[in-house]
Design a protein around this motif. Sequence first.
Motif, PDB file in Angstrom:
ATOM      1  N   ILE A 168     -55.771 -90.414  23.195  1.00 24.25           N
ATOM      2  CA  ILE A 168     -56.094 -91.815  22.915  1.00 24.25           C
ATOM      3  C   ILE A 168     -57.088 -92.345  23.951  1.00 24.25           C
ATOM      4  N   VAL A 169     -57.050 -91.781  25.148  1.00 29.10           N
ATOM      5  CA  VAL A 169     -57.947 -92.183  26.226  1.00 29.10           C
ATOM      6  C   VAL A 169     -58.930 -91.044  26.495  1.00 29.10           C
ATOM      7  N   ASN A 170     -60.211 -91.347  26.484  1.00 24.32           N
ATOM      8  CA  ASN A 170     -61.220 -90.348  26.830  1.00 24.32           C
ATOM      9  C   ASN A 170     -61.125 -90.079  28.331  1.00 24.32           C
ATOM     10  N   GLU A 171     -60.691 -88.867  28.702  1.00 26.54           N
ATOM     11  CA  GLU A 171     -60.406 -88.578  30.106  1.00 26.54           C
ATOM     12  C   GLU A 171     -61.665 -88.578  30.971  1.00 26.54           C
ATOM     13  N   GLU A 172     -62.787 -88.158  30.417  1.00 22.70           N
ATOM     14  CA  GLU A 172     -64.036 -88.168  31.182  1.00 22.70           C
ATOM     15  C   GLU A 172     -64.446 -89.600  31.513  1.00 22.70           C
ATOM     16  N   ALA A 173     -64.310 -90.482  30.508  1.00 21.65           N
ATOM     17  CA  ALA A 173     -64.628 -91.896  30.725  1.00 21.65           C
ATOM     18  C   ALA A 173     -63.645 -92.528  31.705  1.00 21.65           C
ATOM     19  N   LEU A 174     -62.382 -92.127  31.625  1.00 22.78           N
ATOM     20  CA  LEU A 174     -61.370 -92.649  32.550  1.00 22.78           C
ATOM     21  C   LEU A 174     -61.693 -92.235  33.981  1.00 22.78           C
ATOM     22  N   TYR A 175     -62.056 -90.968  34.154  1.00 20.63           N
ATOM     23  CA  TYR A 175     -62.406 -90.488  35.497  1.00 20.63           C
ATOM     24  C   TYR A 175     -63.567 -91.296  36.075  1.00 20.63           C
ATOM     25  N   LYS A 176     -64.580 -91.520  35.263  1.00 21.57           N
ATOM     26  CA  LYS A 176     -65.748 -92.289  35.737  1.00 21.57           C
ATOM     27  C   LYS A 176     -65.333 -93.710  36.115  1.00 21.57           C
ATOM     28  N   ALA A 177     -64.521 -94.332  35.266  1.00 22.57           N
ATOM     29  CA  ALA A 177     -64.097 -95.714  35.528  1.00 22.57           C
ATOM     30  C   ALA A 177     -63.285 -95.816  36.813  1.00 22.57           C
ATOM     31  N   LEU A 178     -62.443 -94.831  37.071  1.00 21.03           N
ATOM     32  CA  LEU A 178     -61.607 -94.846  38.272  1.00 21.03           C
ATOM     33  C   LEU A 178     -62.403 -94.508  39.525  1.00 21.03           C
ATOM     34  N   SER A 179     -63.262 -93.495  39.422  1.00 26.75           N
ATOM     35  CA  SER A 179     -64.008 -93.057  40.605  1.00 26.75           C
ATOM     36  C   SER A 179     -65.074 -94.070  41.011  1.00 26.75           C
ATOM     37  N   LYS A 180     -65.538 -94.880  40.057  1.00 32.36           N
ATOM     38  CA  LYS A 180     -66.537 -95.915  40.370  1.00 32.36           C
ATOM     39  C   LYS A 180     -65.892 -97.283  40.601  1.00 32.36           C
ATOM     40  N   ASN A 181     -64.544 -97.307  40.657  1.00 30.63           N
ATOM     41  CA  ASN A 181     -63.792 -98.549  40.870  1.00 30.63           C
ATOM     42  C   ASN A 181     -64.083 -99.606  39.807  1.00 30.63           C
ATOM     43  N   GLN A 182     -64.375 -99.096  38.594  1.00 29.65           N
ATOM     44  CA  GLN A 182     -64.555 -99.997  37.455  1.00 29.65           C
ATOM     45  C   GLN A 182     -63.211-100.604  37.074  1.00 29.65           C
ATOM     46  N   ILE A 183     -62.153 -99.795  37.208  1.00 28.94           N
ATOM     47  CA  ILE A 183     -60.777-100.294  37.098  1.00 28.94           C
ATOM     48  C   ILE A 183     -60.035 -99.854  38.355  1.00 28.94           C
ATOM     49  N   TRP A 184     -58.859-100.449  38.587  1.00 24.81           N
ATOM     50  CA  TRP A 184     -58.183-100.272  39.882  1.00 24.81           C
ATOM     51  C   TRP A 184     -57.350 -98.996  39.964  1.00 24.81           C
ATOM     52  N   GLY A 185     -56.706 -98.628  38.838  1.00 14.65           N
ATOM     53  CA  GLY A 185     -55.844 -97.454  38.891  1.00 14.65           C
ATOM     54  C   GLY A 185     -55.336 -97.065  37.518  1.00 14.65           C
ATOM     55  N   ALA A 186     -54.648 -95.926  37.464  1.00 10.81           N
ATOM     56  CA  ALA A 186     -54.078 -95.446  36.198  1.00 10.81           C
ATOM     57  C   ALA A 186     -52.781 -94.699  36.472  1.00 10.81           C
ATOM     58  N   GLY A 187     -51.829 -94.874  35.570  1.00  8.64           N
ATOM     59  CA  GLY A 187     -50.581 -94.112  35.576  1.00  8.64           C
ATOM     60  C   GLY A 187     -50.507 -93.324  34.288  1.00  8.64           C
ATOM     61  N   LEU A 188     -50.427 -91.997  34.387  1.00 12.98           N
ATOM     62  CA  LEU A 188     -50.555 -91.128  33.215  1.00 12.98           C
ATOM     63  C   LEU A 188     -49.380 -90.153  33.101  1.00 12.98           C
ATOM     64  N   ASP A 189     -48.755 -90.146  31.940  1.00 12.18           N
ATOM     65  CA  ASP A 189     -47.705 -89.168  31.661  1.00 12.18           C
ATOM     66  C   ASP A 189     -48.175 -88.145  30.628  1.00 12.18           C
ATOM     67  N   VAL A 190     -49.332 -88.403  30.008  1.00 12.24           N
ATOM     68  CA  VAL A 190     -49.820 -87.548  28.919  1.00 12.24           C
ATOM     69  C   VAL A 190     -51.300 -87.255  29.131  1.00 12.24           C
ATOM     70  N   PHE A 191     -51.726 -86.105  28.608  1.00 10.83           N
ATOM     71  CA  PHE A 191     -53.083 -85.648  28.851  1.00 10.83           C
ATOM     72  C   PHE A 191     -53.647 -84.992  27.599  1.00 10.83           C
ATOM     73  N   ASP A 192     -54.974 -84.902  27.581  1.00  4.25           N
ATOM     74  CA  ASP A 192     -55.657 -84.325  26.426  1.00  4.25           C
ATOM     75  C   ASP A 192     -55.198 -82.902  26.177  1.00  4.25           C
TER      76      ASP A 192
END
Length: 320
Positions: free
Chosen positions: A241-265
């Motif tokens: 449901i979440v594009n992991e590449e886009a999530l990584y970019k958003a987190l590493s560039k501090n576009q968002i503050w954090g993520a809690g993940l129990d599931v993965f692609d």
Amino acid sequence: MKQRIYITRKISNEIVEWLKQFVDVKMWMEEETPVPRAILQKEIREVDGLYCLLTEQVDRELINQANNLKVISNMAVGYNNIDIEYAAKKGIAVTNTPGVLTETTADLTFSLLMATARRLGEAEQFLREGKWTTWSPMLLTGQDIYGTTLGIIGLGRIGEAVARRAKGFGMKIIYYNRNRKPNVERELNLTYYPFEELLKTADYICILTPFTDETKNLIDEREFKLMKPNTILINTSRGGIVNEEALYKALSKNQIWGAGLDVFDEEPISADHPLLSLKNVVVTPHIGSASIQTRMRMAKLAAENLISVLQKKQCSFIVN
């Protein structure tokens, strides 16, 4: 002669003995290792029922190996590991185990929210590595939860249960769902927001929608750009449901503050996956329903579903 079933992972003896009252049981005896595909292809040929987990891809190729199969009982709420349309075409019922894991998964969802907000993973590692030398005013400071806004995407049973927990923390709760739920809005004091408005408004966003063609990559680069810099994303639904590449970019560039993940692609996620290198990510290995009591209830319900279909009795949990 009794009908035959195959169980793709070792489950409790209590449930196996219950099943043996009705059917002949054969079971893959490893608890931690999925049944190899070649063995499953062989075992499915003559059985009447398959009792499986999310780890088994019950696709068209596998279904075509079956000669007598009448039911596929999935010990999970989700069933994206099964080609349910092709199973229906072949006259095979597919069942799941909803309801019994609602509260347990909601507990884990809120646990991840709290752990990510308060940087518990970082704090524990900091302490264990002997880095704590003195109290400091801004040491490992996180985000408040009380009084903030929670956005829930997917207001099913688990979404409602998470909302009940959030009420106890004095959070303002907004939600997006394919269909509005006025009764739940009144009961839990929820406010419906259009999808994009929710992304722009929420401090915390919980993904609790099923994985379908419609929700694949629902949260992508464009969606992250709509979120606030302090947003924390929690996903206990399905990785795709979440594009992991886009999530990584958003987190590493501090576009968002954090993520809690129990599931993965892809599960299990590789230990060298880029997401696991980030300090602002809290991760767990798909343990949303992993309490002893809930896993036992799931296993029993999957067994009951299987027997109900084989005995041509009413089953409330057929998904196709």
